[in-house]
Design a protein around this motif. Sequence first.
Motif, short mmCIF file in Angstrom:
data_model
loop_
_atom_site.label_atom_id
_atom_site.label_comp_id
_atom_site.label_asym_id
_atom_site.label_seq_id
_atom_site.Cartn_x
_atom_site.Cartn_y
_atom_site.Cartn_z
N ARG A 1 -35.65 -3.98 25.98
CA ARG A 1 -34.42 -3.42 26.36
C ARG A 1 -34.91 -2.15 27.21
N VAL A 2 -33.97 -1.91 28.49
CA VAL A 2 -34.36 -0.86 29.31
C VAL A 2 -33.21 -0.05 29.38
N GLY A 3 -33.29 1.18 28.99
CA GLY A 3 -32.13 2.28 29.21
C GLY A 3 -32.31 2.73 30.52
N LEU A 4 -31.05 2.93 30.90
CA LEU A 4 -30.73 3.71 32.06
C LEU A 4 -29.88 4.66 31.93
N ALA A 5 -30.13 5.90 32.68
CA ALA A 5 -29.41 7.03 32.81
C ALA A 5 -28.83 7.18 33.99
N LEU A 6 -27.33 7.19 34.41
CA LEU A 6 -26.54 7.31 35.43
C LEU A 6 -25.96 8.62 35.53
N ARG A 7 -26.33 9.44 36.50
CA ARG A 7 -25.84 10.63 36.67
C ARG A 7 -24.65 10.70 37.85
N LEU A 8 -23.47 11.22 37.20
CA LEU A 8 -22.06 10.77 38.10
C LEU A 8 -22.05 12.06 38.93
N PRO A 9 -21.31 11.76 40.07
CA PRO A 9 -21.11 12.79 41.26
C PRO A 9 -20.52 14.35 40.68
N SER A 10 -19.59 14.28 39.78
CA SER A 10 -19.09 15.24 39.18
C SER A 10 -18.59 15.04 37.72
N PRO A 11 -18.64 15.96 36.81
CA PRO A 11 -18.10 15.58 35.60
C PRO A 11 -16.79 15.29 35.38
N LEU A 12 -16.47 14.26 34.57
CA LEU A 12 -15.06 13.75 34.20
C LEU A 12 -14.54 14.34 33.03
N ARG A 13 -13.13 14.64 33.25
CA ARG A 13 -12.42 15.12 32.05
C ARG A 13 -11.84 13.90 31.34
N ARG A 14 -11.29 14.42 30.27
CA ARG A 14 -10.77 13.33 29.26
C ARG A 14 -9.59 12.42 29.81
N GLY A 15 -9.78 11.04 29.99
CA GLY A 15 -8.69 10.13 30.65
C GLY A 15 -8.91 10.04 31.83
N GLU A 16 -10.02 10.55 32.75
CA GLU A 16 -10.51 10.24 34.07
C GLU A 16 -11.18 8.99 34.38
N ARG A 17 -10.97 8.10 35.36
CA ARG A 17 -11.56 7.01 35.62
C ARG A 17 -12.43 7.09 36.74
N HIS A 18 -13.75 6.44 36.50
CA HIS A 18 -14.63 6.33 37.73
C HIS A 18 -15.44 4.96 37.87
N GLU A 19 -15.53 4.76 38.91
CA GLU A 19 -16.02 3.39 39.23
C GLU A 19 -17.59 3.45 39.80
N VAL A 20 -18.40 2.55 39.33
CA VAL A 20 -19.96 2.29 39.83
C VAL A 20 -19.99 0.88 40.32
N ALA A 21 -21.07 0.55 40.92
CA ALA A 21 -21.40 -0.53 41.42
C ALA A 21 -23.00 -0.71 41.46
N LEU A 22 -23.66 -1.43 40.76
CA LEU A 22 -24.99 -1.53 40.90
C LEU A 22 -25.50 -2.96 40.89
N ARG A 23 -26.94 -3.01 41.38
CA ARG A 23 -27.54 -4.41 41.53
C ARG A 23 -28.88 -4.48 40.66
N PHE A 24 -28.98 -5.46 39.97
CA PHE A 24 -30.13 -5.70 39.18
C PHE A 24 -30.91 -6.77 39.63
N ARG A 25 -32.17 -6.63 39.76
CA ARG A 25 -33.18 -7.69 40.01
C ARG A 25 -34.27 -7.94 39.20
N ALA A 26 -34.72 -8.97 38.86
CA ALA A 26 -35.50 -9.27 37.83
C ALA A 26 -36.30 -10.57 38.09
N ALA A 27 -37.66 -10.64 38.21
CA ALA A 27 -38.41 -11.79 38.35
C ALA A 27 -38.82 -12.36 36.89
N LEU A 28 -37.54 -12.80 36.45
CA LEU A 28 -37.69 -13.34 35.12
C LEU A 28 -36.78 -14.55 35.14
#
Length: 313
Positions: free
Chosen positions: A208-235
């Motif tokens: 299990r690989v843990g990842l930390a993603l820093r957001l562009p700016s802090p979110l307040r309670r109730g705010e929404r935010h979208e992220v898009a990632l690509r994972f590649r693994a030679a498995l």
Amino acid sequence: MSALEVVEELKRLRRGRGIAAPQLGDHVGPALRVVCDIYEDEDSESIRGKVSERLQALVTSLADDLRMAVLAAFGLHEQARSLFYKDRVRWLAEKLDRDDRTIRRRIDQGIQQVAALAIATGRSTDLPHPSRSWHTEDLRVTLALDQPVPEAFEFRRVVADADDIDELDLALTLTTPDARVPVDEADLQVDVFHGGSLTRRMMESSDRVGLALRLPSPLRRGERHEVALRFRAALRYPHYVCVPRHPVDHFELHVRFARPTPAEIVLLDNVFQDDARNHAVRGPSLSPDGSGEVHVDFRKLAPGFAYGVRWQD
């Protein structure tokens, strides 16, 4: 401490008067004391308050019937405070129009989910923001297994459940055909398309690989935010599952298989994480379409449980 230990202690706790037992400290084992942050010298009323508060918090993400089942089982439901467990089961059976045997199964299922939630939220404390600080409203994953290197595209919309959320703790479990072969952090390639910056990677376990993603700016309670990632693994993946550590409202998964398509594809819905790779644990069979693809959809995912598909050539 394991989820199984929490399950066993919860099953003992529900007996008799449940949470209303006079000497409650005698009925709360070491695993529950850790989960509920109970100290050795606390009296029964203090323990009762902590256990009640923790259980009520943990059941909030369960399906309605399972939430009611757990609350009734422990005598936490305002209409089910009977002295004996069998009476609370009978009340719930009448309320849900089911027989006692079905109700007992639902209580057991609810307890299993609560235990997994307790373990998942406990494990997250070694990351900057503990569980319940945010949740995923929508998660869409497209997995392509017909590429030279398998690729997964992940589109995630998160909702802040507290103020000043500036980092998301994510994780991915990589599996190989031989479980004895450890996974290395370098086996996983991650690209951030939008929504933040990858600031930290760490091996949380042998696979299990843990990842930390820093957001562009802090979110307040109730705010929404979208992220898009690509994972590649030679498995070569024998399964692909989402095992959330934070609640997930909706998870949609598309898997495109290489030709020839696998001989068997099964659905995994709300199973224990270790059972995802256990072929004795079976779900409904899935058939790929003319493009060699399967599409599955899940709602109200409970942290600590697995949701996805498994296949076998």
